[in-house]
Design an enzyme around this catalytic site. Structure first.
Site, mmCIF file in Angstrom:
data_model
loop_
_atom_site.group_PDB
_atom_site.id
_atom_site.type_symbol
_atom_site.label_atom_id
_atom_site.label_comp_id
_atom_site.label_asym_id
_atom_site.label_seq_id
_atom_site.Cartn_x
_atom_site.Cartn_y
_atom_site.Cartn_z
ATOM 1 C CB SER A 120 -27.446 58.889 61.686
ATOM 2 O OG SER A 120 -28.460 59.543 60.836
ATOM 3 C CG HIS A 145 -32.053 58.000 60.066
ATOM 4 N ND1 HIS A 145 -32.157 59.077 58.843
ATOM 5 C CD2 HIS A 145 -30.874 57.724 60.170
ATOM 6 C CE1 HIS A 145 -30.703 58.926 58.654
ATOM 7 N NE2 HIS A 145 -30.214 58.195 59.435
#
Length: 224
Positions: A120, A145
């Protein structure tokens, strides 16, 4: 009237791992000098070698610490590289962007090195290092993501937060496209769900520049 609106911070964090704000174990090293022995915590000692660790989730406290360390090292020597070792599940988008912006603004090149997991916001910061100096160890994992978050309360408040998370999603995707060289639509597609990459695949994708197979003394990365 009681305001029922509840703000949920927007995160870019892998939910498989709960972030922590500080290391649970803090080793110390002892140095001998003409004045006797002197003890340092290991991170302070490595900071003298221009090595910074991001080994936790990303929050405002962590961002403040990393920004302060980078500014200090820039003041010490604006021409010598700063190395950031990253093992992070990600965290707050705004805190991560504060770190990212500082990485882009300081004069020294910023070497980013993934060990363990960069997920992330951790992967975003890894990718944001100086071009040609974004590295990963052989068994590291990298995951990208989209941001996650939520809000509750009146419809207008939820709408405001929905617009903000979409804005941050577009911002992060645009920066990832810039740093990787991938088309924006591919970034949007790949970040729609958790997208894991090995170091070799991350090189192909443009998230990093090479896989490190050895480190020399002092943390200086040797060509592999």
């Amino acid at each position: 009237m009681i305001d029922s609106y509840c703000y949920h911070p927007i995160h870019n964090r892998w939910q498989g791992i709960r972030p922590v704000s500080s290391p649970g174990i803090l080793p110390t090293v002892v140095e001998q000098s003409g004045r006797g022995e002197r003890a340092f915590d290991i991170y302070s000692r490595l900071l003298r070698e221009r090595i910074i660790f991001l080994g936790t989730g990303v929050d405002d406290q962590v961002a403040d610490a990393l920004v302060a360390q980078m500014l200090f090292l820039e003041a010490e020597d604006p021409e010598k590289d700063i190395q950031i070792y990253i093992n992070s599940p990600g965290g707050s988008v705004t805190a991560g962007l504060a770190i990212y912006d500082t990485m882009q603004q300081v004069a020294p090149d910023v070497v980013t090195i993934c060990y363990g997991l960069a997920a992330s916001m951790g992967a975003f910061l890894l990718c944001g290092g100086t071009k040609g100096k974004r590295l990963a160890l052989p068994n590291a994992r990298i995951m990208i993501h989209q941001p996650l978050g939520g809000a509750q309360g009146q419809a207008v408040d939820i709408e405001i937060q929905a617009k903000e998370i979409l804005f941050l999603k577009e911002t992060l995707n645009g920066l990832l496209a810039e740093h990787t060289g991938q088309p924006l639509n591919k970034i949007a597609e790949d970040t729609d769900r958790d997208h894991f990459l090995s170091p070799a695949k991350a090189v192909e994708y443009g998230l990093i520049d090479r896989v490190v197979d050895s480190l020399t003394g002092g943390g200086i990365v040797k060509e592999g």
